[in-house]
Design a protein around this motif. Structure first.
Motif, short mmCIF file in Angstrom:
data_model
loop_
_atom_site.label_atom_id
_atom_site.label_comp_id
_atom_site.label_asym_id
_atom_site.label_seq_id
_atom_site.Cartn_x
_atom_site.Cartn_y
_atom_site.Cartn_z
N GLN A 152 42.14 42.37 47.54
CA GLN A 152 43.28 42.62 46.65
C GLN A 152 42.93 42.23 45.23
OE1 GLN A 152 46.87 40.78 48.08
NE2 GLN A 152 47.21 42.37 49.58
N VAL A 153 43.38 43.05 44.29
CA VAL A 153 43.17 42.78 42.87
C VAL A 153 44.50 42.95 42.15
CG1 VAL A 153 41.95 43.48 40.78
CG2 VAL A 153 40.80 43.63 43.01
N THR A 154 44.92 41.92 41.44
CA THR A 154 46.18 41.95 40.71
C THR A 154 45.92 41.68 39.25
OG1 THR A 154 47.35 41.11 42.66
CG2 THR A 154 48.49 40.97 40.55
N GLN A 155 46.37 42.57 38.40
CA GLN A 155 46.14 42.41 36.95
C GLN A 155 47.45 42.15 36.24
OE1 GLN A 155 43.03 46.01 36.76
NE2 GLN A 155 43.11 44.79 34.88
N SER A 156 47.37 41.29 35.23
CA SER A 156 48.55 41.00 34.42
C SER A 156 48.13 40.74 32.98
CB SER A 156 49.29 39.77 34.98
OG SER A 156 48.45 38.63 34.94
N PRO A 157 49.02 41.04 32.01
CA PRO A 157 50.27 41.76 32.23
C PRO A 157 50.00 43.24 32.50
CG PRO A 157 49.89 41.50 29.89
CD PRO A 157 48.75 40.78 30.58
N GLU A 158 51.04 43.98 32.88
CA GLU A 158 50.88 45.43 33.08
C GLU A 158 50.63 46.12 31.75
OE1 GLU A 158 53.85 45.94 36.94
OE2 GLU A 158 54.05 47.23 35.19
N ALA A 159 51.29 45.65 30.72
CA ALA A 159 51.14 46.22 29.39
C ALA A 159 51.16 45.10 28.37
CB ALA A 159 52.25 47.23 29.11
N LEU A 160 50.42 45.31 27.28
CA LEU A 160 50.31 44.31 26.24
C LEU A 160 50.23 45.00 24.89
CD1 LEU A 160 49.91 41.28 25.58
CD2 LEU A 160 47.45 41.64 25.86
N ARG A 161 51.07 44.55 23.99
CA ARG A 161 51.09 45.12 22.64
C ARG A 161 50.69 44.04 21.66
NH1 ARG A 161 56.30 47.92 19.76
NH2 ARG A 161 55.15 49.46 18.53
N LEU A 162 49.64 44.27 20.90
CA LEU A 162 49.13 43.28 19.96
C LEU A 162 49.08 43.85 18.55
CD1 LEU A 162 46.06 41.92 22.00
CD2 LEU A 162 48.30 40.84 21.76
N GLN A 163 49.25 43.00 17.59
CA GLN A 163 48.98 43.38 16.21
C GLN A 163 47.47 43.33 16.00
OE1 GLN A 163 51.05 44.35 13.67
NE2 GLN A 163 52.73 44.38 15.16
N TYR A 199 42.62 48.60 30.63
CA TYR A 199 41.47 47.82 31.09
C TYR A 199 41.62 47.56 32.58
CZ TYR A 199 40.15 47.43 26.26
OH TYR A 199 39.77 47.75 24.98
N LEU A 200 40.61 47.98 33.31
CA LEU A 200 40.63 47.90 34.78
C LEU A 200 39.68 46.82 35.27
CD1 LEU A 200 40.33 51.73 35.60
CD2 LEU A 200 42.41 50.38 35.37
N CYS A 201 40.14 46.09 36.25
CA CYS A 201 39.32 45.10 36.94
C CYS A 201 39.07 45.61 38.36
CB CYS A 201 40.09 43.77 36.97
SG CYS A 201 39.31 42.45 37.91
N ALA A 202 37.89 45.36 38.88
CA ALA A 202 37.56 45.83 40.22
C ALA A 202 36.62 44.84 40.89
CB ALA A 202 36.91 47.22 40.16
N GLN A 229 48.78 55.72 39.00
CA GLN A 229 48.41 54.78 40.06
C GLN A 229 46.97 54.29 39.86
OE1 GLN A 229 49.43 56.05 44.03
NE2 GLN A 229 51.27 57.12 43.32
N LYS A 230 46.54 53.42 40.76
CA LYS A 230 45.21 52.85 40.59
C LYS A 230 44.12 53.76 41.15
CE LYS A 230 45.38 49.97 44.76
NZ LYS A 230 45.28 48.57 45.25
N VAL A 231 42.91 53.50 40.73
CA VAL A 231 41.76 54.24 41.23
C VAL A 231 41.51 53.83 42.68
CG1 VAL A 231 39.30 54.64 40.91
CG2 VAL A 231 40.77 54.31 38.91
N VAL A 275 34.48 49.87 45.89
CA VAL A 275 34.99 48.95 44.90
C VAL A 275 36.51 49.07 44.92
CG1 VAL A 275 35.14 48.56 42.42
CG2 VAL A 275 32.94 48.94 43.46
N THR A 276 37.19 47.94 44.91
CA THR A 276 38.65 47.92 44.93
C THR A 276 39.17 47.62 43.54
OG1 THR A 276 38.67 47.17 47.23
CG2 THR A 276 40.67 46.83 45.95
N PHE A 277 40.00 48.50 43.04
CA PHE A 277 40.53 48.38 41.68
C PHE A 277 41.91 47.76 41.64
CE2 PHE A 277 37.82 50.67 38.67
CZ PHE A 277 36.94 51.31 39.54
N GLY A 278 42.20 47.11 40.53
CA GLY A 278 43.57 46.73 40.20
C GLY A 278 44.25 47.88 39.48
N THR A 279 45.53 47.68 39.16
CA THR A 279 46.31 48.74 38.52
C THR A 279 46.10 48.80 37.01
OG1 THR A 279 48.18 47.24 38.50
CG2 THR A 279 48.09 48.86 40.29
#
Lengths: 115, 111
Positions: free
Chosen positions: B3-14, B86-89, A41-43, B99-103
């Motif tokens: 509110q903080v919303t991050q996208s995508p939840e997961a990312l796979r890169l070469q 990587y977290l955004c807040a 979950q988130k912080v 500080v409010t964090f995204g997922t």
């Protein structure tokens, strides 16, 4: 480079027991914080502390929680009677000032496991 | 409520494949937006603070930008060691200290 330190890195306790998590914030910082992160979950913010008193707390920070700065360097979080749902990573953070979005620097965390 | 919303939840890169992570936020007033990197089982490691729309900051392969509604973390020619969450807040200007964090966005860079 100055950093926030936390002890212990992992704490295992029985439900109903008291635990104290310890932190040494960056030495010239004025604001101190505790956050928690449940696995996956988130912080989440718990509490902030300034000038020897709580300056802000979240709904999570109920009467079971307390914070203290017992001396000039340590900052502690006490959970009086632990519950299973208290199992999480607990992060201490500190910042110089709360004005102008001053950056909060985080410690490595204490993993609390309540059995 | 912030509110903080991050996208995508997961990312796979070469390795070497550039991309961007998004952070959309809602706050009554922005005091600061933060980007952190978090490795498994570790604490958030500070990357950038942005204060106002139009601001940009760079560090090695990372560049953070800010608009009035969102922030992007651009990763140029990533390496496997950039793999992390990587977290955004956001920090609200309304006198709060929290500080409010995204997922977070979990980035995996494949060699």
């Amino acid at each position: 480079e100055p950093e926030v330190t936390q002890t212990p890195s992992h704490q295992v306790t029985q439900m109903g027991q008291e635990v104290i998590l310890r932190c040494v914030p960056i030495s010239n910082h004025l604001y101190f914080y505790w956050y928690r992160q449940i696995l996956g979950q988130k912080v989440e913010f718990l509490v902030s502390f300034y000038n020897n008193e709580i300056s802000e707390k979240s709904e999570i920070f109920d009467d079971q929680f307390s914070v203290e700065r017992p001396d000039g360097s340590n900052f502690t979080l006490k959970i009086r009677s632990t519950k299973l749902e208290d199992s999480a990573m607990y992060f201490c953070a500190s910042s110089g000032l709360a004005s102008r979005g001053d950056t909060q620097y985080f410690g490595p965390g204490t993993r609390l496991t309540v059995l | 409520e912030d509110q903080v919303t991050q996208s995508p939840e997961a990312l796979r890169l070469q390795e070497g494949e550039s991309s961007s992570l998004n952070c959309s936020y809602t706050v009554s007033g922005l005091r600061g937006l933060f980007w952190y990197r978090q490795d498994p089982g570790k604490g958030p490691e500070f990357l950038f603070t942005l204060y106002s729309a139009g601001e940009e900051k760079e560090k090695e392969r990372l560049k953070a930008t800010l608009t009035k509604k969102e922030s992007f973390l651009h990763i140029t020619a990533p390496k496997p060691e950039d793999s992390a969450t990587y977290l955004c807040a956001v920090h609200n200007s309304g006198g709060y200290q929290k500080v409010t964090f995204g997922t977070g966005t979990k980035l995996q860079v494949i060699p």
